[in-house]
Design an enzyme around this catalytic site. Structure first.
Site, PDB file in Angstrom:
ATOM      1  N   SER A 136       0.863  -1.188   0.000  1.00  0.00           N
ATOM      2  CA  SER A 136       0.000   0.000   0.000  1.00  0.00           C
ATOM      3  C   SER A 136       0.897   1.235   0.000  1.00  0.00           C
ATOM      4  O   SER A 136       1.749   1.383   0.887  1.00  0.00           O
ATOM      5  CB  SER A 136      -0.878  -0.025   1.252  1.00  0.00           C
ATOM      6  OG  SER A 136      -1.583   1.174   1.372  1.00  0.00           O
ATOM      7  N   LYS A 162      -1.339  -0.964  -4.254  1.00  0.00           N
ATOM      8  CA  LYS A 162      -2.513  -0.173  -3.853  1.00  0.00           C
ATOM      9  C   LYS A 162      -2.063   1.264  -3.686  1.00  0.00           C
ATOM     10  O   LYS A 162      -1.030   1.524  -3.060  1.00  0.00           O
ATOM     11  CB  LYS A 162      -3.050  -0.748  -2.540  1.00  0.00           C
ATOM     12  CG  LYS A 162      -3.947   0.175  -1.740  1.00  0.00           C
ATOM     13  CD  LYS A 162      -4.664  -0.638  -0.667  1.00  0.00           C
ATOM     14  CE  LYS A 162      -4.808   0.119   0.631  1.00  0.00           C
ATOM     15  NZ  LYS A 162      -5.431  -0.694   1.692  1.00  0.00           N
ATOM     16  N   LYS A 164      -3.434   5.341  -2.764  1.00  0.00           N
ATOM     17  CA  LYS A 164      -4.470   6.092  -2.069  1.00  0.00           C
ATOM     18  C   LYS A 164      -4.995   7.191  -2.981  1.00  0.00           C
ATOM     19  O   LYS A 164      -4.200   7.848  -3.674  1.00  0.00           O
ATOM     20  CB  LYS A 164      -3.880   6.716  -0.807  1.00  0.00           C
ATOM     21  CG  LYS A 164      -3.395   5.681   0.201  1.00  0.00           C
ATOM     22  CD  LYS A 164      -4.566   5.122   0.944  1.00  0.00           C
ATOM     23  CE  LYS A 164      -4.153   4.106   1.979  1.00  0.00           C
ATOM     24  NZ  LYS A 164      -5.300   3.567   2.685  1.00  0.00           N
ATOM     25  N   ASP A 189      -7.494   3.004  -2.909  1.00  0.00           N
ATOM     26  CA  ASP A 189      -8.196   3.071  -1.618  1.00  0.00           C
ATOM     27  C   ASP A 189      -8.532   4.532  -1.333  1.00  0.00           C
ATOM     28  O   ASP A 189      -7.643   5.391  -1.303  1.00  0.00           O
ATOM     29  CB  ASP A 189      -7.281   2.505  -0.512  1.00  0.00           C
ATOM     30  CG  ASP A 189      -7.970   2.418   0.839  1.00  0.00           C
ATOM     31  OD1 ASP A 189      -9.168   2.772   0.943  1.00  0.00           O
ATOM     32  OD2 ASP A 189      -7.302   1.984   1.809  1.00  0.00           O
ATOM     33  N   GLU A 214     -11.343   0.560  -2.999  1.00  0.00           N
ATOM     34  CA  GLU A 214     -11.575   0.258  -1.585  1.00  0.00           C
ATOM     35  C   GLU A 214     -12.239   1.435  -0.887  1.00  0.00           C
ATOM     36  O   GLU A 214     -11.794   2.577  -1.024  1.00  0.00           O
ATOM     37  CB  GLU A 214     -10.207  -0.069  -0.952  1.00  0.00           C
ATOM     38  CG  GLU A 214     -10.270  -0.518   0.494  1.00  0.00           C
ATOM     39  CD  GLU A 214      -8.879  -0.890   1.034  1.00  0.00           C
ATOM     40  OE1 GLU A 214      -7.946  -1.135   0.233  1.00  0.00           O
ATOM     41  OE2 GLU A 214      -8.736  -0.916   2.265  1.00  0.00           O
ATOM     42  N   ASP A 239     -13.658  -1.883   3.563  1.00  0.00           N
ATOM     43  CA  ASP A 239     -12.676  -1.956   4.643  1.00  0.00           C
ATOM     44  C   ASP A 239     -13.368  -1.444   5.917  1.00  0.00           C
ATOM     45  O   ASP A 239     -13.986  -2.225   6.651  1.00  0.00           O
ATOM     46  CB  ASP A 239     -11.448  -1.104   4.245  1.00  0.00           C
ATOM     47  CG  ASP A 239     -10.397  -0.957   5.332  1.00  0.00           C
ATOM     48  OD1 ASP A 239     -10.597  -1.468   6.439  1.00  0.00           O
ATOM     49  OD2 ASP A 239      -9.347  -0.305   5.091  1.00  0.00           O
ATOM     50  N   LYS A 263      -9.245  -6.879   8.326  1.00  0.00           N
ATOM     51  CA  LYS A 263      -8.178  -6.472   9.246  1.00  0.00           C
ATOM     52  C   LYS A 263      -8.543  -7.033  10.611  1.00  0.00           C
ATOM     53  O   LYS A 263      -9.651  -6.784  11.108  1.00  0.00           O
ATOM     54  CB  LYS A 263      -8.075  -4.951   9.329  1.00  0.00           C
ATOM     55  CG  LYS A 263      -7.562  -4.291   8.056  1.00  0.00           C
ATOM     56  CD  LYS A 263      -7.434  -2.784   8.219  1.00  0.00           C
ATOM     57  CE  LYS A 263      -6.949  -2.147   6.932  1.00  0.00           C
ATOM     58  NZ  LYS A 263      -7.049  -0.675   6.965  1.00  0.00           N
ATOM     59  N   GLY A 291      -3.708  -4.014   6.127  1.00  0.00           N
ATOM     60  CA  GLY A 291      -2.614  -3.705   7.040  1.00  0.00           C
ATOM     61  C   GLY A 291      -2.903  -2.435   7.808  1.00  0.00           C
ATOM     62  O   GLY A 291      -3.723  -1.613   7.388  1.00  0.00           O
TER      63      GLY A 291
HETATM   64  O1  LIG Z   1       0.924  -1.132   4.757  1.00  0.00           O
HETATM   65  C1  LIG Z   1      -0.100  -1.218   5.453  1.00  0.00           C
HETATM   66  O2  LIG Z   1      -0.067  -1.681   6.611  1.00  0.00           O
HETATM   67  C2  LIG Z   1      -1.388  -0.759   4.881  1.00  0.00           C
HETATM   68  C3  LIG Z   1      -1.588   0.643   5.147  1.00  0.00           C
HETATM   69  C4  LIG Z   1      -2.919   1.134   4.690  1.00  0.00           C
HETATM   70  O3  LIG Z   1      -3.202   1.108   3.507  1.00  0.00           O
HETATM   71  C5  LIG Z   1      -3.809   1.659   5.665  1.00  0.00           C
HETATM   72  C6  LIG Z   1      -3.467   1.676   6.964  1.00  0.00           C
HETATM   73  C7  LIG Z   1      -4.252   2.359   7.896  1.00  0.00           C
HETATM   74  C8  LIG Z   1      -5.326   3.079   7.511  1.00  0.00           C
HETATM   75  C9  LIG Z   1      -5.527   3.362   6.113  1.00  0.00           C
HETATM   76  O4  LIG Z   1      -4.867   4.507   5.761  1.00  0.00           O
HETATM   77  C10 LIG Z   1      -5.068   2.230   5.203  1.00  0.00           C
HETATM   78  C11 LIG Z   1      -6.212   1.381   4.815  1.00  0.00           C
HETATM   79  O5  LIG Z   1      -7.306   1.909   4.835  1.00  0.00           O
HETATM   80  O6  LIG Z   1      -6.087   0.210   4.431  1.00  0.00           O
HETATM   81 MG   LIG Z   2      -8.426   0.796   3.468  1.00  0.00          MG
END
Ligand SMILES: O=C(O)CCC(=O)C1=CC=C[C@@H](O)[C@@H]1C(=O)O
Ligand SMILES: [Mg+2]
Length: 368
Positions: A136, A162, A164, A189, A214, A239, A263, A291
């Site tokens: 991500s 992924k 943002k 996402d 997402e 999510d 998660k 994550g």
């Molecule tokens: O590398 C990772 O652990 C994933 C990070 C990640 O995409 C996210 C972590 C925490 C909150 C969000 O911003 C986002 C998610 O929404 O999945």
């Molecule tokens: Mg997410």
């Protein structure tokens, strides 16, 4: 097992690079690490994924500590636990607060696996020797930098990326990335940055062959997502909206999503994560493991969970070195050619590095 002692540590670890999403930027990850000791002196490890501020869900580092200290730890101390599924029942009088509950439950799963002399993967019924993972990538200052960071991730072997998105940083970025990487498995996402007023813009994204989008709409919505899914071809992955098996059931029945990001912390623990996995498998809905910028402890739990069969899409469990100069486990989590080898040792399968843990610890407290 009888839980005799719980230690909470507050850790602060600097991220290798700041992580930016539609609601802000994190440079340091602060979180709670839990050590749960049984009557034989065995130790199980758990991690709370709550951030310092309530921008992802309502929980924070301080609310999780409060819930653990004042409610959850007293409910579990000196109780005989035969299986980690019982932890959720012991916590039944406490509403939600899933990240706090999950931190203890994860440690109990580790203890349980150790008590059976099994790896957490075996204890969960997982069946993979290696898992395929993606990465991500946060919002970068410019599109050029975004392309460069994606390129770097591909060089490290990640096969699914992924990115943002947020209003003003969406179609323009996805178009540029698609031009640069025509065949890359890619997804976006939005972390709830849009509303149904943005349907036309979200429809635009259909042109770029994304694996999924997402959580485009509100964090607690499943109604508008169902409406949106009827207008767009790109599969919606939920999510934030899915915090329990019941949430998953309702979202799937309504057609609010075609994929779910599971998660462990968001759904209250590994047992509920597995129940959601099983339900989705039955309904033909693929899942993947999200994550929360976890340290090695939470990462180890994610790896074990991902060995379940319906985790059929690469998750966000990137390697330790993507996040940290030095992770708190030995060996660190290594990603080779997009895969992580699943550890076979008992429990979480990685050794917590107490010296490094000590180095990152801000404060701690023991409960007996
Ligand atoms: O590398 C990772 O652990 C994933 C990070 C990640 O995409 C996210 C972590 C925490 C909150 C969000 O911003 C986002 C998610 O929404 O999945
Ligand atoms: Mg997410």
């Amino acid at each position: 097992m009888i839980i005799k002692e719980v230690m909470i540590r507050h850790l602060k670890m600097q991220l290798n690079s700041p992580f930016s999403t539609s609601f802000g930027t994190i440079t340091d990850k602060e979180f709670l690490l839990l050590e749960v000791k049984d009557e034989l002196g065995r130790i199980g490890w758990g991690e709370s994924v709550a951030f310092v501020a309530p921008w992802y869900t309502e929980e924070t580092l301080k609310t999780t500590w409060h819930m653990l200290e004042d409610f959850l730890i007293p409910l579990i101390l000196n109780k005989e636990i035969k299986h980690p599924d019982e932890v959720g029942r012991l916590f039944a009088t406490v509403r939600k607060n899933y990240m706090a509950k999950s931190a203890i439950e994860g440690a109990v799963w580790d203890l349980y696996a150790q008590s059976k002399n099994q790896s957490l993967t075996e204890a969960l019924g997982g069946n993979k020797d290696k898992i395929e993972v993606g990465i991500s990538i946060g919002i970068q200052p410019t599109i050029e930098q975004q392309i460069a960071v994606v390129n770097q991730a591909i060089k490290y072997g990640y096969k699914r990326i992924k990115v943002k998105i947020k209003p003003g940083w969406d179609v323009n970025v996805i178009r540029a990335l698609r031009e640069e990487f025509p065949n890359l498995p890619m997804m976006a996402d939005a972390n709830s940055a849009y509303t149904l007023n943005d349907v036309d813009l979200l429809k635009e994204l259909d042109k770029y062959n994304l694996m999924m989008i997402e959580q485009p709409l509100a964090h607690d919505d499943i109604i508008d997502h169902a409406i949106l899914q009827k207008h767009i071809k790109t599969p919606i992955c939920l999510d934030e909206s899915i915090q329990s098996l019941e949430d998953a059931r309702k979202a799937i029945e309504l057609g609010s999503c075609k994929i779910i990001n599971i998660k462990i912390g968001r759904v209250g623990g590994i047992s509920e994560a597995k129940r959601i996995h099983d339900y989705c498998e039955d309904k033909g809905i693929p899942v993947w493991c999200g994550g929360m910028l976890e340290s090695g402890i939470g990462r180890a739990h994610n790896i074990a969970l991902t060995t379940l069969s319906n985790f059929s899409l690469p998750g966000d469990t990137a390697g330790s070195s993507h996040y940290w100069k030095r992770d708190i486990i030995q060996p660190e989590v290594i990603v080779e050619d997009g895969f992580i080898n699943v550890p076979k040792k008992s429990g979480i399968g990685y050794e917590p590095d107490l010296e490094v843990i000590h180095h990152y610890t801000v404060s701690s407290k023991v409960y007996r």
